[in-house]
Each structure stands twice: as structure tokens, then as C-alpha cells.
Enzyme design. Structure first.
Site, PDB file in Angstrom:
ATOM      1  N   ASP A  93       0.830  -1.204   0.000  1.00 34.75           N
ATOM      2  CA  ASP A  93       0.000   0.000   0.000  1.00 34.75           C
ATOM      3  C   ASP A  93       0.867   1.258   0.000  1.00 34.75           C
ATOM      4  OD1 ASP A  93      -2.239  -1.599   0.105  1.00 34.75           O
ATOM      5  OD2 ASP A  93      -2.372  -1.529   2.295  1.00 34.75           O
TER       6      ASP A  93
HETATM    7  N1  URA Z   1      -1.288  -6.080   3.590  1.00 30.57           N
HETATM    8  C1  URA Z   1      -1.761  -4.815   3.659  1.00 30.57           C
HETATM    9  O1  URA Z   1      -2.802  -4.564   4.231  1.00 30.57           O
HETATM   10  N2  URA Z   1      -1.067  -3.851   3.047  1.00 30.57           N
HETATM   11  C2  URA Z   1       0.110  -4.055   2.420  1.00 30.57           C
HETATM   12  O2  URA Z   1       0.710  -3.118   1.909  1.00 30.57           O
HETATM   13  C3  URA Z   1       0.589  -5.375   2.373  1.00 30.57           C
HETATM   14  C4  URA Z   1      -0.130  -6.381   2.970  1.00 30.57           C
END
Ligand code: URA
Length: 239
Positions: free
Chosen positions: A102
Site C-alpha cells: 500500500d
Molecule cells: N497487507 C496490507 O494490508 N497492506 C500491504 O501493503 C501489504 C499487505
């Protein structure tokens, strides 16, 4: 970007001088267009042909491990003009990230221009463990831990948690920092997993991907993967 004659010579076909001669004779095409300018610059992704025969078919594959900072997007380009993980890597190759972290997640991400490798890493049967450190807006209860261990179902599929431990508890602020290892790679999966327990993730970082970690990479730093590491990742994918 490199001069066309230099790139042709670097592929080992002919000398730079010979390449210049062929360019003058209008025998060289880049992306289907005849080139006459000796100084023309090309990138590794341009298709070069001599007398109609493509010479750069075997693009050199590149593989990088990056410690992604916050506020960097896990894609090749971004319409909103935000910095992407690809922007952080100094290469002309058309690399892209394998999977996503993310925008606000930091940590380990692999980039490559090798489609076979990327597919192998992202295949649903791929069993590579990914470890995350998450700062949570709540302290874990015994019930929460039991629920995590039993397995939480997200979008009709159970998330298998391989390892889970509380690293640090701040009772004053009512926060926990936990380490969690899972194998799957669905988008936002860690945040969704904790959300099921009514917990928000305040900070998230991926610290390991199989045997790879980012201990020696500062935020924003990267390095090429070694051949040994690439082979080992392929071996994991085939298990
Ligand atoms: N899980 C998440 O919620 N975000 C990420 O960036 C990676 C795994």
C-alpha cells in the site's frame, strides 16, 4: 538512453564502427522506423533491427529488492504524479513491482522485467512466507490471539497465519506492535485481517519475503538480487 551504435555493439553482434556504417546505409531500424542519425539514442526496451532482423530480442533481465518508503506507490506510473517504486530505481529496463505494498506501507518489494519470474512469484500456489511488522490501534486480547491462530476468513478464504507474536505493548497509548507471517499476497490482506477483529493498522512494514530481508537496506535503498537468490526464489516457487 544510449547511442544506437553503442547499444548494437554491446549486444555483441558487430563492432561500433560497423554499426555506424549500417546506420549510414539505412539498414538499421528502431521500432520499425529507419534511422539515419548516428547520434540517435535508444533505451533497452526499443526494438532494434538490422536488415529486418531484430537483434535485441533477448532483453537482459533485471531483478531488484527495494526498501519502499511511505508515500510511494507500487506501480510503474501514477496518473496523480506520485513517486512510484520504479522511479526509485536507476535503470532503463522496463521493470515493475511484483505484487503491491500500500501507499502508506513500507518495506520489502521486488521489481523485475522478467515476466516468467514475476508470474512464478505471484502464482496462487506460491508458498513464500511474508513477514510484516504492524502497529495496531488496540492491544490484543487473548480472544484476538485465538482468533488469529484459528484463522480468519476474508472474502470467503481463510488467511493462514504462519507466525504471530506481540513485539511491544504500550498500555498507556493502548497500542501493540506485532509481527505476523503469512504466505498469501492478496491486496490489503493484513489490514483486512486486523479489521475483522476491530483493529486498525496504524503502521505497516514488510520486513521479509521468504529468505530475503531488508536489514541492510535503508528506506529508499535497493540492490540487485544475486543469481543465487533468484534461483532460490524460483526453487521456492516450484515447491
Ligand atoms: N497487507 C496490507 O494490508 N497492506 C500491504 O501493503 C501489504 C499487505
Amino acid at each position: 538512453m544510449e547511442r544506437l551504435q553503442k547499444v548494437i555493439a554491446s549486444y555483441g553482434y558487430i563492432s561500433r564502427r560497423k554499426a555506424e556504417e549500417l546506420i549510414r546505409k539505412q539498414k538499421v531500424m528502431v521500432n520499425g522506423k529507419i534511422i539515419t542519425e548516428l547520434g540517435t539514442k535508444v533505451s533497452p526496451s526499443d526494438v532494434i533491427s538490422i536488415d529486418g532482423v531484430i537483434i535485441n530480442k533477448d532483453v537482459k533481465h533485471e531483478y531488484y529488492i527495494l526498501n519502499k518508503p511511505r508515500s510511494v506507490i507500487s506501480s510503474v506510473t501514477d496518473e496523480a504524479g506520485r513517486i512510484t517504486v520504479v522511479d526509485l530505481i536507476d535503470t532503463e529496463a522496463r521493470i515493475y513491482p511484483i505484487g503491491r505494498l500500500d501507499y502508506d506501507t513500507t518495506g520489502l518489494i521486488i521489481l523485475t522485467n522478467d515476466g516468467d519470474f514475476a508470474n512464478a512469484m505471484m502464482h496462487p500456489s506460491m508458498n513464500i512466507e511474508k513477514t510484516y511488522i504492524a502497529k495496531l490501534d488496540k492491544v490484543f486480547t487473548k480472544e484476538d490471539i485465538l482468533a488469529i491462530k484459528k484463522g480468519i476468513t476474508i472474502d470467503k478464504r481463510k488467511v493462514e497465519v504462519k507466525k504471530f507474536k506481540i513485539k511491544k505493548r504500550d498500555l498507556e497509548k493502548n497500542t501493540d506492535i506485532v509481527e505476523i507471517t503469512i504466505v498469501e499476497g492478496r491486496n490489503h490482506i493484513i489490514k483486512k485481517l486486523f479489521k475483522e477483529l476491530g483493529i486498525n493498522v496504524l503502521k505497516l512494514s514488510r520486513i521479509a519475503y521468504g529468505f530475503l530481508d531488508i536489514k541492510n537496506l535503508k528506506s529508499g535503498e535497493y540492490r540487485p538480487l544475486t543469481i543465487k537468490e533468484i534461483k532460490k526464489l524460483y526453487a521456492l516457487a516450484k515447491k
